[in-house]
Design a protein around this motif. Structure first.
Motif, PDB file in Angstrom:
ATOM      1  N   VAL A  87       0.820  -1.205   0.000  1.00  0.00           N
ATOM      2  CA  VAL A  87       0.000   0.000   0.000  1.00  0.00           C
ATOM      3  C   VAL A  87       0.861   1.266   0.000  1.00  0.00           C
ATOM      4  CG1 VAL A  87      -1.648   1.319   1.376  1.00  0.00           C
ATOM      5  CG2 VAL A  87      -1.915  -1.153   1.128  1.00  0.00           C
ATOM      6  N   TYR A  88       1.868   1.302   0.847  1.00  0.00           N
ATOM      7  CA  TYR A  88       2.591   2.560   1.046  1.00  0.00           C
ATOM      8  C   TYR A  88       3.872   2.680   0.240  1.00  0.00           C
ATOM      9  CZ  TYR A  88      -0.352   4.000   4.912  1.00  0.00           C
ATOM     10  OH  TYR A  88      -1.413   4.415   5.675  1.00  0.00           O
ATOM     11  N   LYS A  94       4.277   3.092   9.722  1.00  0.00           N
ATOM     12  CA  LYS A  94       4.704   4.359   9.087  1.00  0.00           C
ATOM     13  C   LYS A  94       5.910   5.005   9.742  1.00  0.00           C
ATOM     14  CE  LYS A  94       1.744   7.558   6.961  1.00  0.00           C
ATOM     15  NZ  LYS A  94       0.460   8.264   6.941  1.00  0.00           N
ATOM     16  N   LEU A 143      -5.348  -1.688  -0.888  1.00  0.00           N
ATOM     17  CA  LEU A 143      -5.793  -2.114   0.440  1.00  0.00           C
ATOM     18  C   LEU A 143      -7.146  -2.795   0.352  1.00  0.00           C
ATOM     19  CD1 LEU A 143      -5.133  -2.197   3.398  1.00  0.00           C
ATOM     20  CD2 LEU A 143      -6.163   0.027   3.694  1.00  0.00           C
ATOM     21  N   ARG A 144      -8.017  -2.238  -0.499  1.00  0.00           N
ATOM     22  CA  ARG A 144      -9.343  -2.834  -0.645  1.00  0.00           C
ATOM     23  C   ARG A 144      -9.219  -4.273  -1.133  1.00  0.00           C
ATOM     24  NH1 ARG A 144     -11.837   1.475  -3.711  1.00  0.00           N
ATOM     25  NH2 ARG A 144     -11.730   2.823  -1.917  1.00  0.00           N
ATOM     26  N   PRO A 204      -5.694   3.281  -1.978  1.00  0.00           N
ATOM     27  CA  PRO A 204      -6.837   2.585  -1.370  1.00  0.00           C
ATOM     28  C   PRO A 204      -7.287   1.345  -2.125  1.00  0.00           C
ATOM     29  CG  PRO A 204      -7.518   4.686  -2.327  1.00  0.00           C
ATOM     30  CD  PRO A 204      -6.045   4.631  -2.439  1.00  0.00           C
ATOM     31  N   PRO A 207      -1.086   6.446   0.451  1.00  0.00           N
ATOM     32  CA  PRO A 207      -1.655   5.083   0.423  1.00  0.00           C
ATOM     33  C   PRO A 207      -2.630   4.889  -0.726  1.00  0.00           C
ATOM     34  CG  PRO A 207      -2.497   6.355   2.277  1.00  0.00           C
ATOM     35  CD  PRO A 207      -1.405   7.153   1.686  1.00  0.00           C
ATOM     36  N   ASN A 267      -5.947  -4.249   7.849  1.00  0.00           N
ATOM     37  CA  ASN A 267      -6.843  -3.101   7.849  1.00  0.00           C
ATOM     38  C   ASN A 267      -5.986  -1.850   7.878  1.00  0.00           C
ATOM     39  OD1 ASN A 267      -6.611  -2.087  10.829  1.00  0.00           O
ATOM     40  ND2 ASN A 267      -6.765  -4.297  10.890  1.00  0.00           N
ATOM     41  N   SER A 268      -6.585  -0.721   7.555  1.00  0.00           N
ATOM     42  CA  SER A 268      -5.792   0.500   7.362  1.00  0.00           C
ATOM     43  C   SER A 268      -5.109   0.943   8.652  1.00  0.00           C
ATOM     44  CB  SER A 268      -6.669   1.624   6.806  1.00  0.00           C
ATOM     45  OG  SER A 268      -7.857   1.699   7.555  1.00  0.00           O
ATOM     46  N   VAL A 289      -2.080  -1.343   9.345  1.00  0.00           N
ATOM     47  CA  VAL A 289      -1.060  -1.129   8.319  1.00  0.00           C
ATOM     48  C   VAL A 289      -0.306   0.175   8.567  1.00  0.00           C
ATOM     49  CG1 VAL A 289      -0.861  -0.548   5.880  1.00  0.00           C
ATOM     50  CG2 VAL A 289      -2.056  -2.591   6.541  1.00  0.00           C
ATOM     51  N   GLU A 290      -0.996   1.165   9.094  1.00  0.00           N
ATOM     52  CA  GLU A 290      -0.351   2.456   9.351  1.00  0.00           C
ATOM     53  C   GLU A 290       0.658   2.403  10.478  1.00  0.00           C
ATOM     54  OE1 GLU A 290      -3.580   5.857   8.029  1.00  0.00           O
ATOM     55  OE2 GLU A 290      -3.054   5.601  10.150  1.00  0.00           O
TER      56      GLU A 290
END
Lengths: 262, 203
Positions: free
Chosen positions: B4-5, B168, B188-189, B185, B183, B160-161, B164-165
């Motif tokens: 994601v990141y 950071k 992640l979805r 989305p 990110p 989940n967001s 996952v954060e």
């Protein structure tokens, strides 16, 4: 194989090696933890092999905040130079199908390092004992012929019992079946002993009959017996048989209880 | 987190992969065998930064050899390794009961050769790391490679967001080498959807 952690490796020739077998109740490994923790031994190397499940963690013998952040791995070698003692600690199980390889690795390392004697701390299933073994002390010993030669008087004085040979098929009255060495739950103990006999290595096995559970008392029993022989704690500044429990032994049976449970 | 990141930006080339086979990667019809590989990405701008995305299961007896093979292909001089992993907070042992509001949280382990201030708390006794992070740490400790492993303890089963954060701040420290993309989305979805299908028991 053995990889030294020091820039100028110490020679371990002539040292006594104490090592655990990964066996029932992990008694040997717990006993080794007590030895390393109490004698404040320094790490001198790693056994880096594909035979053990990998594991990493911070210093299990940390005494203060300074030495907490030191990475330790699955199998490491520690040393107390003043006592000419080396200790191997094994922290993870041996991978299936790799027992023989691991045993051979250890035997060849013992040979190449030139240890004067090796002591294997081990255990065996208490429920598999035969009638003779049910009575008396739960400690048993085994010694290879090269080590037995010099230790007969000591053994007599200590009054230890040698591990009994049992019949291969208990109950069968066939007299031709020779009694054999049987160490159920002992992991590579029997393999190490027979390989050392074959290679003429001075090796002793010290084992306790025990079951899985809280094996801390078993570890203390085993390490006290070892001390009776090797006199590891007979230095004047140590109280007799006062073993130091390492910080890694906390929470052996899980985290604290959530108050919301009640 | 990495998908994601980090890999969200267009600046990464896939430069190789490492495959393992074990009984857990069954090639289902329609599913390519790439699902059982770990892909290596190199940054287009900064050629010395590699990301290894491990999406497959590596069995216990394969961990050592996987690590040896991968590190055998990397230049050891000046090598710096960061490992990201996660597990359930139920595996975290602590004397005081941890209320779920503290999860997700990070703990770190580093090799002796690693220097610099820690970006999060170190893993307390008696907790340990196993699996691939442990195999990498053991290898790097023995070969004196500076390595840090960040382990996230999460109270939620799927990705989940929020969880996952958690990573950071770790990569903020590596900002020179890796640009954190905003990110993505959609990525992640895709992850969240994949796990949702099995959890209709609790609808």
């Amino acid at each position: 194989m053995f990889i030294s952690a020091e820039t100028s490796p110490h020679s371990l020739t002539g040292f006594t090696l104490v090592m655990p077998a990964v066996a029932v109740g992990n008694v040997g490994q717990l006993a080794v933890d007590l030895i390393v923790s109490t004698l404040n031994m320094t790490r001198v190397g790693y056994i880096h092999t594909d035979c053990l499940i990998p594991m990493a963690g911070n210093n299990p013998y940390a005494t203060g905040s300074k030495d907490t952040e030191e990475l330790h791995t699955a199998a490491e070698v520690y040393m107390a130079a003043d006592m000419k003692l080396a200790v191997l600690q094994i922290r993870t199980p041996i991978i299936q199908r790799k027992s023989k390889t691991f045993r051979q690795l250890i035997v060849s390392w013992i040979k190449s390092s030139g240890f004067s004697r090796t002591v294997v701390l081990s255990s065996s299933h208490a429920y598999q004992r035969d009638d003779r073994q049910l009575q008396g002390t739960t400690l048993r010993y085994l010694m290879t012929p090269p080590l037995l030669k010099g230790c007969e008087d000591v053994l007599k004085e200590l009054g230890w019992r040698e591990m009994e040979r049992v019949s291969a098929f208990p109950g069968l009255t066939d007299g031709s079946a020779e009694p054999r060495l049987y160490i159920p739950g002992g992991g590579i103990t029997k393999g190490l002993y027979t390989a050392s006999c074959a290679e003429d290595l001075p090796l002793a096995v010290l084992l306790l009959f025990c079951s899985e559970g809280d094996n801390i008392p078993d570890a203390f029993t085993l390490v006290n017996h070892l001390n009776d022989w090797l006199h590891l704690l007979d230095k004047p500044n140590n109280e007799p048989n006062k073993w130091k429990i390492p910080t890694s032994w906390t929470l052996l049976f899980g985290s604290g209880i959530p108050p919301a449970l009640f | 987190f990495v998908s994601v990141y980090v890999l969200g930006s267009a600046g990464w080339d896939a430069v190789g992969h490492a495959s393992v086979w074990n009984e857990r990667n069954r090639v289902v019809a329609g599913q390519s065998s790439e699902d059982s590989t770990c892909v290596f990405y190199r940054n287009k701008d900064s050629q010395s930064v590699l990301v290894c995305q491990v999406t497959c299961y590596i069995a216990e007896d394969q961990l050592f050899h996987w690590t040896e093979k991968v590190f055998g292909c990397l230049q050891q001089r000046g090598l710096n390794v960061t490992v990201l992993s996660d597990s359930s907070v139920a595996e975290y042992k602590t004397a005081d009961y941890f209320s779920s509001s503290s999860a997700p949280f990070l703990r770190s382990l580093r090799t002796g050769a690693s220097i610099g201030p820690p970006l999060c708390q170190t893993l307390e006794q008696p907790n340990i790391m196993t699996g691939l992070p442990a195999a990498v740490l053991s290898h790097c400790q023995v070969h004196h490679i500076p390595t840090i492993s960040y382990h996230c303890y999460s109270d939620v089963i799927g990705p989940n967001s929020i969880t996952v954060e958690t990573y950071k701040p770790v990569l903020a420290g590596l900002a020179k080498s890796i640009q954190l993309a905003s990110p993505n989305p959609d990525v992640l979805r895709k992850f969240v959807k994949a796990t949702d299908i099995q959890s209709n028991l609790y609808i």
